[in-house]
Enzyme design. Structure first.
Site, PDB file in Angstrom:
ATOM      1  N   TYR A  30     -26.266  13.983 -14.313  1.00 39.82           N
ATOM      2  CA  TYR A  30     -24.410  13.886 -14.087  1.00 39.82           C
ATOM      3  C   TYR A  30     -23.788  13.261 -14.428  1.00 39.82           C
ATOM      4  O   TYR A  30     -24.710  12.265 -15.251  1.00 39.82           O
ATOM      5  CB  TYR A  30     -24.847  14.151 -12.653  1.00 39.82           C
ATOM      6  N   LYS A 144     -29.572   9.262 -17.060  1.00 37.05           N
ATOM      7  CA  LYS A 144     -28.450   9.942 -15.031  1.00 37.05           C
ATOM      8  C   LYS A 144     -28.932  11.086 -14.727  1.00 37.05           C
ATOM      9  O   LYS A 144     -28.375  12.231 -14.710  1.00 37.05           O
ATOM     10  CB  LYS A 144     -27.224  10.327 -15.734  1.00 37.05           C
ATOM     11  N   GLU A 176     -31.714  -3.073 -10.643  1.00 37.54           N
ATOM     12  CA  GLU A 176     -30.137  -2.625 -10.368  1.00 37.54           C
ATOM     13  C   GLU A 176     -30.074  -2.649  -8.805  1.00 37.54           C
ATOM     14  O   GLU A 176     -30.905  -2.534  -7.800  1.00 37.54           O
ATOM     15  CB  GLU A 176     -30.332  -1.438 -11.144  1.00 37.54           C
ATOM     16  N   LEU A 200     -29.778   1.881 -14.951  1.00 35.24           N
ATOM     17  CA  LEU A 200     -28.912   3.091 -15.518  1.00 35.24           C
ATOM     18  C   LEU A 200     -27.824   2.545 -16.332  1.00 35.24           C
ATOM     19  O   LEU A 200     -27.154   1.402 -16.215  1.00 35.24           O
ATOM     20  CB  LEU A 200     -28.297   3.798 -14.769  1.00 35.24           C
TER      21      LEU A 200
END
Ligand SMILES: Cc1ncc(COP(=O)(O)O)c(C=O)c1O
Length: 289
Positions: A30, A144, A176, A200
């Site tokens: 996505y 993702k 992250e 990401l």
């Protein structure tokens, strides 16, 4: 109004098969694209990341760039808000349940929009709370993927403690956060973990690094030790919807020392202002400017 497999319709009318591999396995990817004054921000970069995610899971891109651009534009104009978040998702489609990727399925393509909600003035001014948790997600966080159970579990653990984010560490290093990238400041230098399969590649992360470079603000892209995170002068999270948000309490302790302890630090404030200026210049200027 949403888009599903070539048609535009109200969300209540949208239906997919219960055998869709997105539903059964989370077999899909996505993107989330912020839209300012009805213009998508960094659309090319978002679509390039979509392509990278599709390539990583061996799913052929169902549309060329021009078609994606058209779909995103139609979703924007079919919804009432000036500033939006466009969500788009591609799953492998419906098939008899079997783990290995079947070939030749018709992918499911879904787009929807919602009103863009950025952090409140209070959060921008005072910063947010976060906790540190072990990063127990898989080793392909660069994809993702819609399989976000790990991220959802971690974000829920943070929410349980009244925190907006879980900041994650793996093998003694910062990766992250559950839905954002993380920057820290130590002795005036901004530190950011390098891109790898463990994080990401954030579009906002790239914008922030461009801003740091363009303004000659000292920064280093290198592994950040958990001890550096815990002793940072400043911590910020970045994402399309959070923009640049200061974390001012970490594990219930104020971030930083001296007069700025527990408050957004000077570098964060500067980068936040530069980010807003950049957005205003690029996104809100008249189309012919
Ligand atoms: C795990 C994770 N990292 C980082 C980000 C930030 O990415 P972007 O700046 O492209 O929104 C997100 C965005 O939702 C995310 O889910």
């Amino acid at each position: 109004m949403i888009h599903l497999n070539g048609e535009f319709m109200p969300i209540e009318q949208a239906k997919i098969s219960v055998l869709d591999r997105g539903f059964i396995f989370g077999d899909g990817v996505y993107e989330v694209i912020p839209v300012y004054s009805r213009r998508p921000f960094r659309l090319e970069e978002h679509l390039a990341r979509l392509q990278a995610s599709l390539d990583a899971i061996r799913l052929a891109n169902p549309h060329p760039l021009a078609k994606w651009t058209e779909l995103v534009e139609k979703i924007i104009s079919g919804n009432p808000w000036e500033d939006q978040t466009v969500y788009l998702q591609v799953t492998r489609g419906a098939a008899k349940r079997d783990h290995a990727f079947p070939k030749g399925l018709k992918p499911t393509v879904f787009l929807m929009a919602s009103e863009l909600v950025t952090p409140s003035a209070d959060l921008v001014e005072n910063g947010a709370k976060a906790i540190v948790l072990p990063d127990f997600r898989w080793l392909r966080c660069d994809i993702k993927s819609t399989s976000l159970l790990g991220n959802c579990m971690l974000r829920t653990l943070a929410a349980d403690q009244g925190c907006v984010e879980a900041i994650l560490v793996r093998d003694g290093e910062l990766t992250e956060a559950s839905a954002s990238n993380v920057f820290i400041v130590k002795n005036g230098t901004v530190l950011a973990p390098p891109k790898s399969q463990l994080i990401l590649p954030g579009i906002t992360y790239d914008v922030v690094l461009e801003i740091l470079r363009a303004n000659a603000l000292p920064h280093e892209v290198r592994p950040v030790a958990e001890s550096e995170l815990r002793s940072a002068d400043e911590i910020w999270v970045t994402s399309s919807s959070r923009e640049v948000l200061a974390i001012t309490m970490l594990d219930a302790k104020p971030v930083g020392t001296g007069k700025d302890a527990g408050k957004p630090g000077p570098v964060c404030k500067r980068v936040y202002a530069l980010y807003q200026q950049y957005k205003a210049r690029v996104m809100r200027a008249p189309a012919h400017a």
